[in-house]
Motif scaffolding. Structure first.
Motif, PDB file in Angstrom:
ATOM      1  N   ARG A 182       0.845  -1.202   0.000  1.00 41.09           N
ATOM      2  CA  ARG A 182       0.000   0.000   0.000  1.00 41.09           C
ATOM      3  C   ARG A 182       0.880   1.251   0.000  1.00 41.09           C
ATOM      4  N   PRO A 183       1.286   1.724  -1.187  1.00 45.19           N
ATOM      5  CA  PRO A 183       2.103   2.950  -1.259  1.00 45.19           C
ATOM      6  C   PRO A 183       1.226   4.196  -1.138  1.00 45.19           C
ATOM      7  N   ALA A 184       1.812   5.247  -0.561  1.00 41.26           N
ATOM      8  CA  ALA A 184       1.090   6.509  -0.439  1.00 41.26           C
ATOM      9  C   ALA A 184       2.081   7.645  -0.259  1.00 41.26           C
ATOM     10  N   VAL A 185       1.783   8.779  -0.870  1.00 41.92           N
ATOM     11  CA  VAL A 185       2.600   9.989  -0.710  1.00 41.92           C
ATOM     12  C   VAL A 185       2.129  10.742   0.529  1.00 41.92           C
ATOM     13  N   TYR A 186       3.082  11.210   1.321  1.00 38.78           N
ATOM     14  CA  TYR A 186       2.767  12.012   2.500  1.00 38.78           C
ATOM     15  C   TYR A 186       3.657  13.242   2.466  1.00 38.78           C
ATOM     16  N   ASP A 187       3.107  14.365   1.949  1.00 35.91           N
ATOM     17  CA  ASP A 187       3.863  15.617   1.907  1.00 35.91           C
ATOM     18  C   ASP A 187       2.905  16.778   2.075  1.00 35.91           C
ATOM     19  N   GLY A 188       3.392  17.984   1.824  1.00 35.01           N
ATOM     20  CA  GLY A 188       2.560  19.160   2.040  1.00 35.01           C
ATOM     21  C   GLY A 188       1.355  19.237   1.144  1.00 35.01           C
ATOM     22  N   ASP A 189       1.346  18.468   0.042  1.00 34.21           N
ATOM     23  CA  ASP A 189       0.204  18.466  -0.869  1.00 34.21           C
ATOM     24  C   ASP A 189      -0.837  17.415  -0.505  1.00 34.21           C
ATOM     25  N   THR A 190      -0.536  16.530   0.446  1.00 35.11           N
ATOM     26  CA  THR A 190      -1.464  15.471   0.819  1.00 35.11           C
ATOM     27  C   THR A 190      -2.660  16.067   1.565  1.00 35.11           C
ATOM     28  N   PRO A 191      -3.886  15.848   1.099  1.00 38.07           N
ATOM     29  CA  PRO A 191      -5.067  16.381   1.813  1.00 38.07           C
ATOM     30  C   PRO A 191      -5.096  15.880   3.253  1.00 38.07           C
ATOM     31  N   PHE A 192      -5.544  16.734   4.150  1.00 39.25           N
ATOM     32  CA  PHE A 192      -5.535  16.384   5.569  1.00 39.25           C
ATOM     33  C   PHE A 192      -6.399  15.171   5.862  1.00 39.25           C
ATOM     34  N   GLU A 193      -7.478  14.978   5.119  1.00 36.34           N
ATOM     35  CA  GLU A 193      -8.336  13.829   5.370  1.00 36.34           C
ATOM     36  C   GLU A 193      -7.652  12.513   5.005  1.00 36.34           C
ATOM     37  N   GLU A 194      -6.604  12.569   4.174  1.00 37.07           N
ATOM     38  CA  GLU A 194      -5.895  11.345   3.787  1.00 37.07           C
ATOM     39  C   GLU A 194      -4.735  11.029   4.715  1.00 37.07           C
ATOM     40  N   ARG A 195      -4.297  11.998   5.486  1.00 38.91           N
ATOM     41  CA  ARG A 195      -3.064  11.811   6.257  1.00 38.91           C
ATOM     42  C   ARG A 195      -3.203  10.747   7.334  1.00 38.91           C
ATOM     43  N   GLU A 196      -4.358  10.677   7.993  1.00 38.90           N
ATOM     44  CA  GLU A 196      -4.542   9.667   9.028  1.00 38.90           C
ATOM     45  C   GLU A 196      -4.522   8.268   8.434  1.00 38.90           C
ATOM     46  N   TRP A 197      -5.094   8.102   7.232  1.00 41.03           N
ATOM     47  CA  TRP A 197      -5.056   6.790   6.577  1.00 41.03           C
ATOM     48  C   TRP A 197      -3.614   6.389   6.299  1.00 41.03           C
ATOM     49  N   VAL A 198      -2.799   7.337   5.833  1.00 38.70           N
ATOM     50  CA  VAL A 198      -1.397   7.036   5.537  1.00 38.70           C
ATOM     51  C   VAL A 198      -0.683   6.569   6.805  1.00 38.70           C
ATOM     52  N   ARG A 199      -0.913   7.283   7.905  1.00 37.61           N
ATOM     53  CA  ARG A 199      -0.237   6.922   9.160  1.00 37.61           C
ATOM     54  C   ARG A 199      -0.628   5.523   9.632  1.00 37.61           C
ATOM     55  N   GLN A 200      -1.905   5.189   9.476  1.00 37.10           N
ATOM     56  CA  GLN A 200      -2.400   3.949  10.048  1.00 37.10           C
ATOM     57  C   GLN A 200      -2.251   2.732   9.144  1.00 37.10           C
ATOM     58  N   TYR A 201      -2.296   2.943   7.810  1.00 40.25           N
ATOM     59  CA  TYR A 201      -2.432   1.777   6.944  1.00 40.25           C
ATOM     60  C   TYR A 201      -1.373   1.669   5.836  1.00 40.25           C
TER      61      TYR A 201
END
Length: 887
Positions: A182-201
């Protein structure tokens, strides 16, 4: 510290510059200019044919000073280690890679053995696949854990564009593996609603060092499940982490290792680099770990034709009647136009944001005369665009919708732009490593490619296009970084203490200078020692003490005054030079004038602009004075002295010039009233005595001009001896400096605390200044020109300058010059002192002089000679909303 030790006698070729053009061995074709580009199905012309067509115009052939041919090279296959999972091998084969190259298999073997490794092979040699094979294997193993995330990996890229591109590539490669990866980008452009999913999954998180510094490490409890399972850390394009930025990233990686240990993880570091000298040494300095090296490139390579191109002299005359060459910007725009008309997919790399916009505008205008459909197939790409603009351009380039792109170095680093046929490089990019990195963007699928270096009217560029051996017969540079720089180390010790209390055992991780800084941080009230260790004492976030890119401050938002529309951003440190009142700002081919710059606005710094079509561009000018804080080393050169130490530079933007587009003719100068900025940094300087001046036949009327000319030329030549760009360094020349009480020339690092460039200059001073003297002496002009001692942005209007005086002065200085001791003999870097405002000050490199008779405190000559001025460009500073500043 690792330095670029150039071989002896490198500059033996500094004879008279050849004026005889060396052209392609195939006879030049007749002028060929089709009405529109060929259809995509047509056979692509060879690189030599494309160059012949470019050279077929009137006077074009004489502009090619050298053509280098790199023949095609076959590849060497190997087999994947048996520990790579079959599913991963099948996915790789489905992507078209039936067998790995030998270097890919070797790197994967190191990774599987738990050894950190750096892959230092050429552009498009499959470095990504080399680290993805073991990473994907580990992630599949981890997916079998009860929580489905028993192993994770972190990917770090210097730019957001590269991280986004890599995420797309990983998703395509891992598609056959289902949702187990499960790859995901986490940077300043990542919407805030997606950031928790990135951290958890997410199991494979792609980010940049800025976000790791400001976002992930300070919030490590929220990332605990990810960090606890962290198996691999991928550091892509690691050769870009040099100088002050690289030193910051080195400390960020040490903080990451410390936090991982807190959660029981010990990740393996996998680093990828373009070909570099001593890559394992640089990687070890960056990570603080032993790093194995894989540098034998086994991948195939298509033919590369590399041309050196010098724009012609014009009928115009510059300051003091000096001849003026056609600008590299105008020449590049012409070549991009011609290549687009031929249907040759091309990226033109330029040094500044403004140049990228200007080349795009000129090319669009000329393409409209050929075919009304062609202007839409050319665009500009640079940092400071809004995220959605950058992503749209990347998609258009990747799909082939765009034929031509004028881009800053934001697109240099590894972004997969497969299908490119040619690369134009407008001005030497500062290092041979960067030159080959840019040239390697074309021909990425094994096809032939054309690269053209277009020289600016600059001493170093002129030297290089007439001395191709300095580019093609010399190794690439070593990476210079200094994690022990106290200006860098101190704020990271504070950040580490705020993340977890710092203990005595932690200090060894941060290097030998860490322990000596702790009392200073305690006395400054930043840290407090308790039984559990040192604690951060302030309410504000410790990570906000420093911007790891050295830009400092919050990004300045560029807003259209009439509509309130946000156009983009610029770093606050560059605002005085790029968006001052009256500055011309270009954005995607549209021109704006800055009406007001409000750095103290309560809602954040802002530059208010309005649409306009001025017939000129603007260039800021500034003044600088310099004071010696401490002399660390001093060696006698006859009666004179060569010194190295700490200095404080005071800089102030005082005016701006209006120049005609294309020709660069000065139309006028407007005064500005902006506050001064200070910079504490490291410098090398040399002095001469009255006796040496007499021996050199330099009278008082000639002294200021001789010093000024020597300063300009020495700054222009230093990039051949240090891994730096001319715009990473600055200079000041003073007929009588109050600290030395002698005529003095300073060359300093344009970054807080220093970046190692002045130190390198000190250790190679005799060879560096000898090459400087020869570069001035062999230039065929009478009284000085941009190819030797003039600079088009000199704050003193290149006055005074004395070419012959500079040659005589350097000859006398070098007569009794001694070799300087090696870096191991240098004083402890703590002697630089700790300046709490780390990251503040100008990140530029003005070249300075003071005229005869000026008071010492007004020794402020000024040349705004910086790539970050008038329109700065760092490798896509990952700033801008959404996200915290600087991320």
């Amino acid at each position: 510290m690792a330095f670029n030790h150039l071989p002896a006698a490198m500059h033996d070729a500094l004879g008279p510059l050849s004026v005889t053009p060396v052209t392609h061995s195939v006879p030049m074709a007749k002028n060929f200019r089709p009405r529109r580009p060929p259809e995509s199905g047509e056979t692509r012309p060879s690189p030599g044919t494309v160059l012949d067509r470019l050279a077929a115009g009137a006077g074009r052939a004489a502009r090619i000073t050298h053509t280098e041919h790199l023949p095609p090279r076959p590849g060497r296959h190997a087999v994947w280690p048996d520990r790579i999972r079959p599913e991963v091998i099948n996915a790789i084969q489905s992507a078209g890679a039936e067998h790995p190259w030998a270097h890919q298999a070797a790197a994967a073997e190191h990774a599987l053995d738990g050894e950190s490794v750096v892959i230092a092979t050429g552009t498009a040699s499959g470095k990504s696949l080399a680290y993805l094979a073991p990473v994907l294997t580990a992630l599949l193993d981890g997916s079998e854990a009860p929580n489905g995330r028993g192993a994770t990996a972190l990917y770090l890229a210097p730019t957001k564009a590269l991280a986004a591109d890599q995420c797309r590539a990983v998703k395509e490669l891992a598609a056959p593996l289902g949702n187990r990866v499960r790859p995901a980008v986490y940077d300043g452009d990542t919407p805030f609603e997606e950031r928790e999913w990135v951290r958890q999954y997410a199991s494979y998180v792609l980010t940049n060092p800025d976000m790791l510094h400001r976002g992930i490490l300070p919030s490590h409890p929220r990332w605990s499940s990810f960090l606890r399972a962290l198996r691999y850390v991928v550091v892509d394009e690691c050769h870009t982490y040099r100088g002050v930025f690289g030193s910051h990233v080195a400390q960020v990686l040490r903080r990451l290792r410390r936090i991982c240990a807190r959660y029981g993880a010990n990740p393996v570091f996998l680093l990828a680099s373009a070909t570099a000298a001593e890559p394992s040494v640089a990687a070890r300095r960056l990570t603080g770990l032993p790093v194995a090296e894989v540098s034998d490139d086994a991948s195939p390579r298509g033919e590369l034709v590399f041309a050196l191109w010098e724009p012609p002299l014009t009928e115009l005359h510059g300051e003091k009647g000096a001849p003026v060459r056609r600008t590299a910007t105008a020449e590049t725009a012409d070549l991009l136009t011609d290549l687009t008309v031929q249907g040759v997919r091309t990226v033109a790399f330029v040094r500044s944001r403004r140049s990228a916009e200007l080349i795009s505008v000129i090319a669009k205008e000329r393409l409209a005369e050929v075919d009304s459909a062609l202007p839409g197939r050319v665009a500009a790409y640079r940092g400071g665009y809004l995220p959605e603009e950058r992503r749209a351009l990347e998609r258009a380039l990747h799909s082939g919708e765009l034929l031509g792109l004028a881009a800053t170095t934001a697109l240099e680093l590894g972004v997969d732009v497969a299908g490119l046929d040619a690369v134009l490089i407008a001005g030497y990019p500062g290092t041979r490593a960067s030159l080959w990195q840019q040239a390697g963007r074309a021909g990425r699928s094994g096809r032939g490619a054309l690269a053209v270096l277009i020289a600016r009217d600059d001493p170093l560029d002129t030297f290089l296009v007439h001395h191709p051996e300095a580019l093609f017969r010399q190794p690439v540079e070593s990476t210079v970084l200094d994690p022990d720089n106290p200006y860098v180390l101190a704020p990271h010790l504070c950040a580490a203490a705020s993340e977890l209390p710092l203990t005595d055992s932690d200090l060894a991780l941060f290097g030998p200078a860490a322990r000596g800084l702790m009392p200073q941080l305690e006395s400054a009230g930043l840290l407090r020692r308790r039984s559990s260790g040192w604690h951060w004492t302030r309410r504000e976030r410790a990570v906000d003490m420093t911007d790891i890119r050295g830009e400092g401050g919050r990004p300045v938002q560029i807003v259209e005054e009439a509509t309130g529309r946000l156009l983009g951003t610029v770093e606050e440190s560059a605002a005085h030079t790029s968006v001052h009142e009256g500055a011309v700002h270009l954005h995607q081919g549209r021109t704006y004038l800055v009406r007001r710059l409000e750095l103290d606005d309560p809602h954040g710094p802002v530059a208010l602009v309005e649409a306009a079509v001025p017939p000129y561009s603007t260039t800021a000018r500034d003044t600088t004075s310099i004071a010696v804080l401490e002399t660390d080393r001093e060696v006698p050169w006859g009666e004179g002295r060569l010194c190295f130490g700490s200095v404080e530079v005071t800089n102030q933007v005082v005016s701006f010039l209006r120049r005609k587009l294309i020709t660069g003719e000065v139309l006028g100068e407007t005064k500005l009233d902006l506050p001064a900025r200070t910079l504490r940094t490291r410098a090398v300087w040399w002095t001469v005595t009255e006796g040496q001046l007499d021996a050199a036949r330099i009278n008082p009327e000639q002294l200021g001009g001789a010093l000024h000319a020597a300063e300009h030329a020495s700054i222009g030549m230093l990039p051949l001896f240090a891994t730096c760009d001319r715009w990473d360094i600055g200079g000041v020349s003073v007929p009588l400096h109050p600290d030395t009480l002698l005529p003095t020339v300073f060359v300093y690092d344009g970054h807080p605390g220093g970046a190692g460039f002045a130190e390198r200059a000190f250790h190679t001073a005799r060879a560096w200044l000898t090459a400087t003297r020869e570069a001035i002496a062999v230039c065929e002009c009478d009284a000085g020109c941009p190819s030797c001692i003039q600079s088009p942005k000199c704050g003193n209007g290149n006055e005074p300058l004395h070419k012959r005086g500079a040659v005589r002065l350097l000859t006398e200085l070098l007569r009794e010059a001694a070799d300087t001791p090696g870096p191991e003999a240098m004083a402890d870097p703590e002697q630089a002192g700790f300046h709490q405002a780390a990251g503040s000050g100008e990140s530029g490199d003005p070249e300075r002089t003071a005229g005869p008779g000026e008071p010492a405190k007004a020794a402020e000559a000024a040349e705004a000679e910086r790539a970050k001025a008038p329109d700065p460009e760092a490798p896509e500073a990952p700033g801008g909303p959404p996200g915290p500043p600087g991320i």
